[in-house]
Design a protein around this motif. Structure first.
Motif, PDB file in Angstrom:
ATOM      1  N   GLU A 176      -5.273  14.806   4.978  1.00 38.77           N
ATOM      2  CA  GLU A 176      -4.390  15.034   3.830  1.00 38.77           C
ATOM      3  C   GLU A 176      -3.533  13.812   3.527  1.00 38.77           C
ATOM      4  N   PHE A 177      -3.060  13.179   4.579  1.00 38.24           N
ATOM      5  CA  PHE A 177      -2.251  11.963   4.393  1.00 38.24           C
ATOM      6  C   PHE A 177      -3.093  10.844   3.796  1.00 38.24           C
ATOM      7  N   ILE A 178      -4.280  10.620   4.343  1.00 36.19           N
ATOM      8  CA  ILE A 178      -5.144   9.543   3.855  1.00 36.19           C
ATOM      9  C   ILE A 178      -5.513   9.767   2.391  1.00 36.19           C
ATOM     10  N   ASP A 179      -5.866  10.989   2.036  1.00 32.98           N
ATOM     11  CA  ASP A 179      -6.233  11.290   0.648  1.00 32.98           C
ATOM     12  C   ASP A 179      -5.069  11.018  -0.300  1.00 32.98           C
ATOM     13  N   ALA A 180      -3.878  11.437   0.102  1.00 32.48           N
ATOM     14  CA  ALA A 180      -2.699  11.230  -0.741  1.00 32.48           C
ATOM     15  C   ALA A 180      -2.372   9.747  -0.869  1.00 32.48           C
ATOM     16  N   TYR A 181      -2.516   9.012   0.234  1.00 37.09           N
ATOM     17  CA  TYR A 181      -2.197   7.583   0.194  1.00 37.09           C
ATOM     18  C   TYR A 181      -3.193   6.835  -0.690  1.00 37.09           C
ATOM     19  N   GLU A 182      -4.469   7.181  -0.583  1.00 33.22           N
ATOM     20  CA  GLU A 182      -5.474   6.513  -1.407  1.00 33.22           C
ATOM     21  C   GLU A 182      -5.197   6.737  -2.891  1.00 33.22           C
ATOM     22  N   LYS A 183      -4.822   7.949  -3.250  1.00 32.80           N
ATOM     23  CA  LYS A 183      -4.485   8.230  -4.650  1.00 32.80           C
ATOM     24  C   LYS A 183      -3.297   7.395  -5.093  1.00 32.80           C
ATOM     25  N   MET A 184      -2.265   7.335  -4.261  1.00 32.94           N
ATOM     26  CA  MET A 184      -1.093   6.536  -4.573  1.00 32.94           C
ATOM     27  C   MET A 184      -1.448   5.059  -4.726  1.00 32.94           C
ATOM     28  N   ALA A 185      -2.301   4.554  -3.818  1.00 35.42           N
ATOM     29  CA  ALA A 185      -2.663   3.139  -3.834  1.00 35.42           C
ATOM     30  C   ALA A 185      -3.311   2.738  -5.154  1.00 35.42           C
ATOM     31  N   ASN A 186      -4.118   3.612  -5.709  1.00 40.59           N
ATOM     32  CA  ASN A 186      -4.793   3.284  -6.963  1.00 40.59           C
ATOM     33  C   ASN A 186      -3.894   3.466  -8.180  1.00 40.59           C
ATOM     34  N   LEU A 187      -2.781   4.162  -8.000  1.00 39.67           N
ATOM     35  CA  LEU A 187      -1.776   4.262  -9.056  1.00 39.67           C
ATOM     36  C   LEU A 187      -0.791   3.102  -9.007  1.00 39.67           C
ATOM     37  N   ALA A 188      -0.619   2.509  -7.832  1.00 37.67           N
ATOM     38  CA  ALA A 188       0.482   1.571  -7.604  1.00 37.67           C
ATOM     39  C   ALA A 188       0.097   0.107  -7.737  1.00 37.67           C
ATOM     40  N   THR A 189      -1.189  -0.191  -7.923  1.00 36.19           N
ATOM     41  CA  THR A 189      -1.631  -1.584  -7.905  1.00 36.19           C
ATOM     42  C   THR A 189      -2.231  -2.024  -9.237  1.00 36.19           C
ATOM     43  N   LYS A 190      -2.127  -3.301  -9.489  1.00 43.97           N
ATOM     44  CA  LYS A 190      -2.763  -3.903 -10.660  1.00 43.97           C
ATOM     45  C   LYS A 190      -4.270  -3.678 -10.602  1.00 43.97           C
ATOM     46  N   ALA A 191      -4.842  -3.859  -9.409  1.00 49.79           N
ATOM     47  CA  ALA A 191      -6.285  -3.664  -9.253  1.00 49.79           C
ATOM     48  C   ALA A 191      -6.683  -2.245  -9.621  1.00 49.79           C
ATOM     49  N   GLY A 192      -5.920  -1.266  -9.153  1.00 44.08           N
ATOM     50  CA  GLY A 192      -6.240   0.118  -9.451  1.00 44.08           C
ATOM     51  C   GLY A 192      -6.138   0.435 -10.928  1.00 44.08           C
ATOM     52  N   ILE A 193      -5.101  -0.063 -11.573  1.00 40.19           N
ATOM     53  CA  ILE A 193      -4.897   0.175 -13.004  1.00 40.19           C
ATOM     54  C   ILE A 193      -6.014  -0.454 -13.832  1.00 40.19           C
ATOM     55  N   GLU A 194      -6.533  -1.589 -13.340  1.00 38.74           N
ATOM     56  CA  GLU A 194      -7.600  -2.281 -14.067  1.00 38.74           C
ATOM     57  C   GLU A 194      -8.988  -1.755 -13.707  1.00 38.74           C
ATOM     58  N   GLY A 195      -9.041  -0.683 -12.921  1.00 43.99           N
ATOM     59  CA  GLY A 195     -10.306  -0.032 -12.639  1.00 43.99           C
ATOM     60  C   GLY A 195     -11.024  -0.511 -11.399  1.00 43.99           C
ATOM     61  N   HIS A 196     -10.374  -1.377 -10.594  1.00 46.75           N
ATOM     62  CA  HIS A 196     -10.985  -1.851  -9.352  1.00 46.75           C
ATOM     63  C   HIS A 196     -10.525  -0.919  -8.228  1.00 46.75           C
ATOM     64  N   THR A 197     -11.185   0.204  -8.130  1.00 51.10           N
ATOM     65  CA  THR A 197     -10.755   1.265  -7.233  1.00 51.10           C
ATOM     66  C   THR A 197     -10.831   0.826  -5.777  1.00 51.10           C
ATOM     67  N   LEU A 198      -9.766   1.126  -5.051  1.00 51.39           N
ATOM     68  CA  LEU A 198      -9.726   0.855  -3.626  1.00 51.39           C
ATOM     69  C   LEU A 198      -9.872   2.157  -2.868  1.00 51.39           C
ATOM     70  N   SER A 199     -10.648   2.130  -1.780  1.00 55.72           N
ATOM     71  CA  SER A 199     -10.805   3.321  -0.957  1.00 55.72           C
ATOM     72  C   SER A 199     -10.377   3.032   0.473  1.00 55.72           C
ATOM     73  N   ILE A 200      -9.881   4.064   1.129  1.00 56.64           N
ATOM     74  CA  ILE A 200      -9.475   3.954   2.523  1.00 56.64           C
ATOM     75  C   ILE A 200     -10.544   4.623   3.371  1.00 56.64           C
ATOM     76  N   GLN A 201     -11.168   3.838   4.213  1.00 58.94           N
ATOM     77  CA  GLN A 201     -12.278   4.314   5.034  1.00 58.94           C
ATOM     78  C   GLN A 201     -11.765   4.758   6.410  1.00 58.94           C
ATOM     79  N   THR A 202     -12.123   5.971   6.790  1.00 58.78           N
ATOM     80  CA  THR A 202     -11.677   6.532   8.077  1.00 58.78           C
ATOM     81  C   THR A 202     -12.893   7.085   8.835  1.00 58.78           C
ATOM     82  N   PRO A 203     -13.759   6.204   9.321  1.00 54.79           N
ATOM     83  CA  PRO A 203     -15.022   6.674   9.922  1.00 54.79           C
ATOM     84  C   PRO A 203     -14.857   7.480  11.202  1.00 54.79           C
ATOM     85  N   LEU A 204     -13.684   7.457  11.805  1.00 55.64           N
ATOM     86  CA  LEU A 204     -13.477   8.170  13.069  1.00 55.64           C
ATOM     87  C   LEU A 204     -12.734   9.484  12.904  1.00 55.64           C
TER      88      LEU A 204
END
Length: 226
Positions: free
Chosen positions: A137-165
């Motif tokens: 839940e924390f990771i999902d919320a942070y990823e959403k925030m990250a794409n709202l808070a950055t120039k890259a996210g606003i310009e459509g360069h989506t960032l994802s947080i990978q948690t393979p473990l």
């Protein structure tokens, strides 16, 4: 020219983050390792982080200095709070307030500068010691925030947080790491390791690690204090 994707990988020097770095490298990412000297009780994990980053494919390794010990509030950042050596209920005193939020924020900034599309972090919701900032839940919320808070996210360069473990047991993490060549003898997991990286064998992190190797059916390379 390379067509590899770039990723920022949080590397603490412990077992989980070493596994994540090796996984990201095996998946073909250009890995930029990020560690933190945040005023933690013991510094041997940073020596381990440097060794892990060098051994497991980091293009670059940065160590950012913070002072979370100015706030205290955790057995890892306040020498007046003892590291527990017995199992406790609820969120343990080794939880560092907002640590992963702070770490991910700095990783996010570096990722944006690098043009990296992924951040890898070794959080785990199975053998996770009760830390609230290791949950999906924390990771999902942070990823959403990250794409709202950055120039890259606003310009459509989506960032994802990978948690393979995140859904693996400690034994499954170790088995996965061995398949991608992780040298676990380089890692330090103990909350109160000595200056040589030797583990106490008594804290919660030591117990989880030892059980993980036992359950994985493989030799434990951990060096313990005599």
């Amino acid at each position: 020219m390379t067509d590899k994707k770039k990723a920022v990988v949080l590397v603490s020097g412990g077992l989980d983050s070493a596994t994540v770095l090796a996984m990201a490298n095996a998946q073909g990412y250009e890995c930029y390792a990020l560690s933190f000297d945040y005023g933690q009780r013991q510094i041997s994990e940073l020596n381990a982080a440097r060794a892990v980053a060098k051994a497991h494919g980091a293009i670059e390794h940065k160590v950012v200095r913070l002072s979370l010990n100015d706030f205290g509030g955790s057995a890892l950042t306040d020498n007046n709070i003892d590291v527990p050596e017995e199992e406790t209920e609820g969120i343990p005193v080794t939880y560092v307030p907002a640590r992963n939020t702070v770490f991910l924020s700095l990783a996010l900034g570096w990722a944006e500068v690098l043009g990296a599309s992924e951040i890898f972090i070794g959080v785990n919701a199975v053998d996770y010691s009760g830390y609230p900032d290791c949950r999906p839940e924390f990771i999902d919320a942070y990823e959403k925030m990250a794409n709202l808070a950055t120039k890259a996210g606003i310009e459509g360069h989506t960032l994802s947080i990978q948690t393979p473990l995140i859904s693996l047991t400690k034994a499954e993490i170790i088995q996965a790491g061995l398949t991608v060549g992780v040298d676990y003898s380089l890692t330090v997991s103990c909350y109160q390791a000595d200056n040589h990286g030797q583990a106490c064998g008594r804290c919660d992190s030591c117990r989880l690690r030892a059980k993980g190797f036992e359950d994985a059916g493989t030799d434990d390379p951990t060096r313990y204090q005599s």
